[in-house]
Design a protein around this motif. Structure first.
Motif, PDB file in Angstrom:
ATOM      1  N   GLY A  79       0.779  -1.238   0.000  1.00  0.00           N
ATOM      2  CA  GLY A  79       0.000   0.000   0.000  1.00  0.00           C
ATOM      3  C   GLY A  79       0.803   1.275   0.000  1.00  0.00           C
ATOM      4  N   LYS A  80       2.049   1.233  -0.436  1.00  0.00           N
ATOM      5  CA  LYS A  80       2.904   2.430  -0.351  1.00  0.00           C
ATOM      6  C   LYS A  80       2.240   3.654  -0.987  1.00  0.00           C
ATOM      7  N   ALA A  81       1.747   3.506  -2.202  1.00  0.00           N
ATOM      8  CA  ALA A  81       1.189   4.655  -2.913  1.00  0.00           C
ATOM      9  C   ALA A  81      -0.148   5.106  -2.343  1.00  0.00           C
ATOM     10  N   LEU A  82      -0.754   4.285  -1.479  1.00  0.00           N
ATOM     11  CA  LEU A  82      -2.014   4.687  -0.862  1.00  0.00           C
ATOM     12  C   LEU A  82      -1.827   5.825   0.130  1.00  0.00           C
ATOM     13  N   ALA A  83      -0.589   6.063   0.550  1.00  0.00           N
ATOM     14  CA  ALA A  83      -0.322   7.095   1.550  1.00  0.00           C
ATOM     15  C   ALA A  83      -0.132   8.480   0.943  1.00  0.00           C
ATOM     16  N   PHE A  84       0.049   8.570  -0.343  1.00  0.00           N
ATOM     17  CA  PHE A  84       0.406   9.848  -0.959  1.00  0.00           C
ATOM     18  C   PHE A  84      -0.740  10.846  -0.834  1.00  0.00           C
ATOM     19  N   GLY A  85      -0.441  12.009  -0.289  1.00  0.00           N
ATOM     20  CA  GLY A  85      -1.412  13.080  -0.174  1.00  0.00           C
ATOM     21  C   GLY A  85      -2.400  12.922   0.955  1.00  0.00           C
ATOM     22  N   GLU A  86      -2.262  11.861   1.750  1.00  0.00           N
ATOM     23  CA  GLU A  86      -3.226  11.597   2.816  1.00  0.00           C
ATOM     24  C   GLU A  86      -2.883  12.386   4.085  1.00  0.00           C
ATOM     25  N   PRO A  87      -3.906  12.796   4.826  1.00  0.00           N
ATOM     26  CA  PRO A  87      -3.657  13.466   6.104  1.00  0.00           C
ATOM     27  C   PRO A  87      -3.173  12.477   7.157  1.00  0.00           C
ATOM     28  N   SER A  88      -2.865  13.006   8.341  1.00  0.00           N
ATOM     29  CA  SER A  88      -2.240  12.194   9.384  1.00  0.00           C
ATOM     30  C   SER A  88      -3.156  11.086   9.887  1.00  0.00           C
ATOM     31  N   GLU A  89      -2.548  10.187  10.670  1.00  0.00           N
ATOM     32  CA  GLU A  89      -3.223   9.020  11.248  1.00  0.00           C
ATOM     33  C   GLU A  89      -3.865   8.132  10.184  1.00  0.00           C
ATOM     34  N   ILE A  90      -3.133   7.948   9.082  1.00  0.00           N
ATOM     35  CA  ILE A  90      -3.658   7.078   8.038  1.00  0.00           C
ATOM     36  C   ILE A  90      -3.682   5.613   8.468  1.00  0.00           C
ATOM     37  N   PHE A  91      -3.010   5.307   9.610  1.00  0.00           N
ATOM     38  CA  PHE A  91      -3.051   3.918  10.045  1.00  0.00           C
ATOM     39  C   PHE A  91      -4.485   3.476  10.310  1.00  0.00           C
ATOM     40  N   ARG A  92      -5.354   4.390  10.743  1.00  0.00           N
ATOM     41  CA  ARG A  92      -6.730   4.016  11.036  1.00  0.00           C
ATOM     42  C   ARG A  92      -7.517   3.701   9.761  1.00  0.00           C
ATOM     43  N   ARG A  93      -7.245   4.428   8.683  1.00  0.00           N
ATOM     44  CA  ARG A  93      -8.037   4.309   7.461  1.00  0.00           C
ATOM     45  C   ARG A  93      -7.397   3.415   6.407  1.00  0.00           C
ATOM     46  N   VAL A  94      -6.061   3.250   6.494  1.00  0.00           N
ATOM     47  CA  VAL A  94      -5.359   2.504   5.443  1.00  0.00           C
ATOM     48  C   VAL A  94      -4.631   1.287   5.999  1.00  0.00           C
ATOM     49  N   TRP A  95      -3.717   1.497   6.955  1.00  0.00           N
ATOM     50  CA  TRP A  95      -2.807   0.415   7.325  1.00  0.00           C
ATOM     51  C   TRP A  95      -3.480  -0.695   8.124  1.00  0.00           C
ATOM     52  N   VAL A  96      -4.261  -0.351   9.129  1.00  0.00           N
ATOM     53  CA  VAL A  96      -4.933  -1.402   9.902  1.00  0.00           C
ATOM     54  C   VAL A  96      -5.883  -2.207   9.019  1.00  0.00           C
ATOM     55  N   PRO A  97      -6.721  -1.565   8.186  1.00  0.00           N
ATOM     56  CA  PRO A  97      -7.566  -2.364   7.284  1.00  0.00           C
ATOM     57  C   PRO A  97      -6.774  -3.227   6.311  1.00  0.00           C
ATOM     58  N   LEU A  98      -5.695  -2.684   5.759  1.00  0.00           N
ATOM     59  CA  LEU A  98      -4.915  -3.453   4.790  1.00  0.00           C
ATOM     60  C   LEU A  98      -4.272  -4.665   5.444  1.00  0.00           C
ATOM     61  N   GLU A  99      -3.618  -4.453   6.578  1.00  0.00           N
ATOM     62  CA  GLU A  99      -2.959  -5.574   7.254  1.00  0.00           C
ATOM     63  C   GLU A  99      -3.978  -6.618   7.699  1.00  0.00           C
ATOM     64  N   GLY A 100      -5.134  -6.152   8.140  1.00  0.00           N
ATOM     65  CA  GLY A 100      -6.153  -7.079   8.590  1.00  0.00           C
ATOM     66  C   GLY A 100      -6.690  -7.976   7.492  1.00  0.00           C
ATOM     67  N   ALA A 101      -6.501  -7.596   6.237  1.00  0.00           N
ATOM     68  CA  ALA A 101      -7.000  -8.386   5.103  1.00  0.00           C
ATOM     69  C   ALA A 101      -5.984  -9.402   4.591  1.00  0.00           C
ATOM     70  N   LEU A 102      -4.785  -9.448   5.198  1.00  0.00           N
ATOM     71  CA  LEU A 102      -3.736 -10.338   4.711  1.00  0.00           C
ATOM     72  C   LEU A 102      -3.803 -11.696   5.404  1.00  0.00           C
ATOM     73  N   ASP A 103      -3.877 -12.760   4.632  1.00  0.00           N
ATOM     74  CA  ASP A 103      -3.743 -14.094   5.212  1.00  0.00           C
ATOM     75  C   ASP A 103      -2.251 -14.441   5.277  1.00  0.00           C
ATOM     76  N   ALA A 104      -1.930 -15.621   5.759  1.00  0.00           N
ATOM     77  CA  ALA A 104      -0.528 -15.988   5.972  1.00  0.00           C
ATOM     78  C   ALA A 104       0.283 -15.932   4.681  1.00  0.00           C
TER      79      ALA A 104
END
Length: 465
Positions: A79-104
């Motif tokens: 998700g590197k490019a998902l962060a471009f131009g985003e305001p702070s605390e993107i972990f709530r909207r981008v990183w936690v959802p993305l990581e949560g969707a990953l299987d092993a």
């Protein structure tokens, strides 16, 4: 020179320059054996002492320590490019959802991609802050080990949310103790415990996890004083800023590494100094999504330990050096007339030796010294950008480029040659990620605020008309 020249069991490297902690020296050589720097000194002396070693002359090159990435999120590589131009605390909207969707399987794939990026960028060690994926750390550990990257591997121990699962205290601590006691059969994995941010853990958990790390000789990681909103939430909930809260519960100390520390008061700086707490300074993350710049030059002057981290932004160590120095110059040097902001050398130091010390690996890696792990780079300095050379440390800080890295060694083994792995197929990995990552992103409940650059252009054109 070919990769085959660098495969000897006892390797005597004779470059134009060797980068020691005190600076570059000419006329020196390095003996690499059994995964470590076995001897370092004058080339003539080492040649005489080790006639059985395979000598490799490296004209036009510097051998330097591999870089330490003091703060990374290895499982966010899709998700590197998902962060471009985003305001702070993107972990709530981008990183936690993305990581949560990953299987092993996808966790392994994301981790191996991140490891390859790190090695290509000159990092031989990364500190992973812990994943929110609900699949255990074994796939990630396997990925970085296969890639040949040294990793401080964080296990998240939140007990008040902020992760894919939140178990009871006993379960979390049993898992934490097992993690700290494990990995003894893997010399590239160094276990660590993490709390995502202080507000997602109870005071007891913060105190206990930090103490467990202190007892185990590991590091405790947490994101602290990164964004205004988090500081304000802490003040409302506890009457204390996050860093003050950590101190109040006894979670600061030499075992603790706080990520970011961009919003720190003079009092909080004294807390960091007096407790021996370390900081991961993430200048690129500051430029991309931060509310402030960590006062790293002041931290350096005060003797506060810190390393440089990418925060998973871009794994390019030379650009990180440039960002570290330039960000300090723009934020603090301009207004005070400070043209050097530390004199150049602190950024290379905190990216190597000082960084290793900050993340608990000072006895293992970070410098070219006898007994340390042979984690190092062969860097081409016979390039137009560095000729004529007058001050190699400043030149590498401001002018160094990833494409100058000829070879990357970790634990004495050649891992990358001219940007690609020598013992596994990096290009096949890239093709597989290109084929599969989009589905993982689509499956995650990600909320982006900023449009793509193409969409932004179209909107701008519409506004102009």
């Amino acid at each position: 020179m070919t990769p085959e020249h660098l495969a000897a069991a006892r390797l005597l490297l004779v470059p134009d320059q060797v980068m020691l902690r005190a600076g570059p020296v000419a006329g020196h050589a390095i003996l690499v054996a059994e995964g470590r720097f076995a001897d370092v000194g004058r080339a003539a002396d080492l040649t005489a002492r080790h006639p059985d070693a395979t000598r490799v002359d490296l004209p036009g090159a510097v051998v330097m320590p591999g870089f330490i990435d003091a703060h990374h999120h290895l499982t966010q590589s899709f998700g590197k490019a998902l962060a471009f131009g985003e305001p702070s605390e993107i972990f709530r909207r981008v990183w936690v959802p993305l990581e949560g969707a990953l299987d092993a399987e996808m966790l392994h794939l994301a981790g191996k991609l991140a490891a390859l990026e790190s090695l290509r960028g000159g990092f031989t060690t990364v500190v992973d802050a812990g994943t929110r994926a609900d699949g255990g750390l074994e796939p990630l550990a396997e990925a970085v080990t296969e890639a040949g990257l040294r990793c401080v591997l964080g296990l998240i121990c939140n007990d008040l949310g902020g992760a894919a699962r939140t178990d009871d205290r006993a379960t979390i601590l049993a898992r934490a103790e097992a993690h700290l006691a494990g990995w003894s059969d893997n010399d590239l994995i160094h276990p660590s415990l993490a709390i995502s941010i202080p507000e997602v853990a109870s005071d007891d958990m913060l105190r206990t996890v930090a103490a467990l790390c202190g007892e185990a000789g590991s590091i405790f990681q947490t994101h602290v004083n990164e964004h205004l909103v988090a500081v304000e939430r802490s003040l409302v909930a506890r009457g204390q800023r996050p860093l003050e809260h950590l101190h109040a519960v006894g979670a600061l100390g030499p075992q603790t590494v706080i990520a970011h520390g961009t919003l720190v008061t003079p009092h909080e700086l004294t807390l960091l100094r007096d407790t021996g707490t370390a900081v991961a300074y993430n200048p690129v993350a500051t430029q991309w999504k931060g509310n402030a710049v960590a006062p790293a030059t002041l931290m350096h002057a005060l003797g506060i330990r810190f390393g440089l981290g990418t925060d998973g932004t871009r794994s390019d160590a030379f650009r990180l050096l440039d960002a570290a120095e330039a960000t300090q110059r723009l934020a603090f040097g301009l207004e005070t007339g400070d043209f050097s902001c530390g004199g150049g050398w602190p950024w290379l130091d905190h990216a190597t030796t000082g960084g290793a010390e900050a993340v608990g690996l000072g006895a293992v890696t970070g410098e070219i010294a006898v007994g340390k792990a042979a984690d190092f780079l062969i860097v081409d300095i016979d390039v137009p950008e560095l000729v004529p050379s007058r001050d190699l440390v400043w030149e590498l800080t401001r002018l160094g480029n990833r494409d100058q890295i000829t070879a990357v060694f970790v634990a004495g083994r050649l891992r990358l040659w001219q940007g690609w792995p020598v013992d596994w197929d990096g290009r096949a990995l890239v093709r597989e990620v290109a084929r599969r990552a989009e589905a993982a992103i689509a499956a995650a409940p990600i909320q982006k605020i900023h449009p793509s650059s193409t969409e932004h252009r179209a909107r701008h054109a519409g506004d102009a008309s």
